[in-house]
Design a protein around this motif. Structure first.
Motif, PDB file in Angstrom:
ATOM      1  N   LEU A   1      -7.183  -6.036  -0.780  1.00  0.00           N
ATOM      2  CA  LEU A   1      -6.104  -5.653   0.389  1.00  0.00           C
ATOM      3  C   LEU A   1      -6.260  -6.722   1.372  1.00  0.00           C
ATOM      4  O   LEU A   1      -7.072  -7.094   1.863  1.00  0.00           O
ATOM      5  N   LYS A   2      -4.960  -7.125   1.769  1.00  0.00           N
ATOM      6  CA  LYS A   2      -4.604  -8.179   2.678  1.00  0.00           C
ATOM      7  C   LYS A   2      -3.533  -7.874   3.621  1.00  0.00           C
ATOM      8  O   LYS A   2      -2.544  -7.028   3.361  1.00  0.00           O
ATOM      9  N   GLU A   3      -3.722  -7.954   5.055  1.00  0.00           N
ATOM     10  CA  GLU A   3      -2.962  -7.718   5.925  1.00  0.00           C
ATOM     11  C   GLU A   3      -1.569  -8.343   5.790  1.00  0.00           C
ATOM     12  O   GLU A   3      -1.568  -9.497   5.174  1.00  0.00           O
ATOM     13  N   THR A   4      -0.382  -7.819   6.268  1.00  0.00           N
ATOM     14  CA  THR A   4       0.930  -8.294   6.116  1.00  0.00           C
ATOM     15  C   THR A   4       1.600  -8.519   7.786  1.00  0.00           C
ATOM     16  O   THR A   4       1.004  -7.708   8.610  1.00  0.00           O
ATOM     17  N   ASP A   5       2.377  -9.303   7.716  1.00  0.00           N
ATOM     18  CA  ASP A   5       3.065  -9.261   9.135  1.00  0.00           C
ATOM     19  C   ASP A   5       4.437  -8.864   8.783  1.00  0.00           C
ATOM     20  O   ASP A   5       5.448  -9.262   9.845  1.00  0.00           O
TER      21      ASP A   5
ATOM     22  N   VAL B   1       2.062   1.572  11.202  1.00  0.00           N
ATOM     23  CA  VAL B   1       1.090   0.772  10.827  1.00  0.00           C
ATOM     24  C   VAL B   1       1.585  -0.262   9.640  1.00  0.00           C
ATOM     25  O   VAL B   1       2.655   0.143   9.025  1.00  0.00           O
ATOM     26  N   LYS B   2       1.208  -1.458   9.793  1.00  0.00           N
ATOM     27  CA  LYS B   2       1.647  -2.529   8.950  1.00  0.00           C
ATOM     28  C   LYS B   2       1.216  -2.166   7.498  1.00  0.00           C
ATOM     29  O   LYS B   2      -0.113  -1.966   7.355  1.00  0.00           O
TER      30      LYS B   2
ATOM     31  N   SER C   1       0.884  -1.224  -0.061  1.00  0.00           N
ATOM     32  CA  SER C   1      -0.065   0.177   0.088  1.00  0.00           C
ATOM     33  C   SER C   1       0.784   1.070  -0.058  1.00  0.00           C
ATOM     34  O   SER C   1       0.495   2.197  -0.496  1.00  0.00           O
TER      35      SER C   1
ATOM     36  N   GLU D   1     -11.321  -0.497  -4.211  1.00  0.00           N
ATOM     37  CA  GLU D   1     -11.571  -1.641  -3.298  1.00  0.00           C
ATOM     38  C   GLU D   1     -13.243  -1.736  -3.513  1.00  0.00           C
ATOM     39  O   GLU D   1     -13.793  -3.015  -3.706  1.00  0.00           O
TER      40      GLU D   1
ATOM     41  N   LYS E   1      -0.351  -2.892   3.634  1.00  0.00           N
ATOM     42  CA  LYS E   1      -1.260  -3.842   3.342  1.00  0.00           C
ATOM     43  C   LYS E   1      -0.664  -4.330   1.974  1.00  0.00           C
ATOM     44  O   LYS E   1      -0.222  -3.782   1.041  1.00  0.00           O
TER      45      LYS E   1
ATOM     46  N   GLU F   1       5.189 -14.731   3.584  1.00  0.00           N
ATOM     47  CA  GLU F   1       4.328 -13.493   3.364  1.00  0.00           C
ATOM     48  C   GLU F   1       5.335 -12.306   3.647  1.00  0.00           C
ATOM     49  O   GLU F   1       5.400 -11.416   3.012  1.00  0.00           O
ATOM     50  N   SER F   2       5.948 -12.336   4.816  1.00  0.00           N
ATOM     51  CA  SER F   2       6.860 -11.301   5.213  1.00  0.00           C
ATOM     52  C   SER F   2       8.157 -11.168   4.313  1.00  0.00           C
ATOM     53  O   SER F   2       8.444 -10.224   3.936  1.00  0.00           O
TER      54      SER F   2
END
Length: 232
Positions: free
Chosen positions: A56-60, A66-67, A21, A49, A69, A101-102
């Motif tokens: 949009l997908k959350e990431t680790d 703020v993380k 993002s 969206e 996306k 993912e990270s």
């Protein structure tokens, strides 16, 4: 005007396959000549969206604040991209490449830095050297007809012996032209230490190392990316 902005967003996401993002925000802001934190940028992403063009997908990913996306085209977005640009969007499958993912998020950040200084990001494939050895770089990129290979390194618990073997292997497959992105200063320093203390490389080799936590997010020239250059 809104239609043109949505087309640009679809193009930016489709060309990359996936984008974080903040990187999409910067790309939109530069296109519109506005601040990346502007409400116009946020509203455009939200509109895309709502129209089911992106997901949009959350990431680790490990970073303060703020993380980010991960943003991808939906099936409808991919259909729109192909209709607009007469080619399918880029397909990215980090899971098939055994990347977390990270790690995938860090790779996307590194790719974005290279794009900003004129590199075209290519699909990475396994490279064979002889009968027994293969290597698949995290990033394959091309600029002015010259192809480079880059590795993106995270903090981890890899034993020194394994780390030495990895970087010797990378040196051999890259023919001594090493591009390395480290998640932070600890990682970048550890890579540098292994390269120098283990005498990895031959005369004429060059290792360019980027501390991703310190480098500029909007480089104009390639030298701005690399926080350390080591020549053998």
């Amino acid at each position: 005007k809104s239609s043109e902005r949505l087309q640009f967003l679809i193009k930016a996401v489709g060309e990359r396959g996936e984008i974080l993002s903040p990187d999409l925000g910067r790309a939109i802001a530069e296109q519109l000549n506005i601040n990346p934190r502007s409400g116009s940028v946020i509203d455009l992403i939200a509109e895309a969206e709502t129209l089911w063009l992106i997901t949009l997908k959350e990431t680790d990913i490990r970073q303060p604040g703020v993380k980010p996306k991960m943003i991808m085209l939906t099936n409808l977005g991919a259909f729109a991209y192909e209709k607009l640009f007469s080619r399918p969007p880029r397909s990215v499958d980090h899971a098939a490449e055994h990347k977390t993912e990270s790690h995938a998020a860090l790779i996307m950040q590194a790719e974005e830095l290279l794009r900003r200084v004129g590199y075209e990001i290519l699909d990475s494939f396994e490279i064979k050297q002889g009968q027994a050895h293969t290597f698949q770089p995290d990033i394959t990129a091309r600029k002015n007809g010259h192809t480079i290979y880059a590795e993106v390194e995270r903090e981890g618990t890899k034993a020194r012996q394994d780390a030495e073997a990895k970087w010797r292997n990378f040196r051999n497959f890259s023919n001594g032209e090493m591009y390395i992105f480290g998640e932070n200063g600890i990682v970048a320093q550890e890579v540098l230490r292994i390269l120098t203390s283990s005498h990895i490389g031959y005369a004429g080799d060059v290792a360019r190392i980027c501390n991703m936590s310190k480098t500029t997010k909007s480089p104009k020239e390639e030298y701005e990316i690399w926080t350390k250059t080591v020549k053998s």
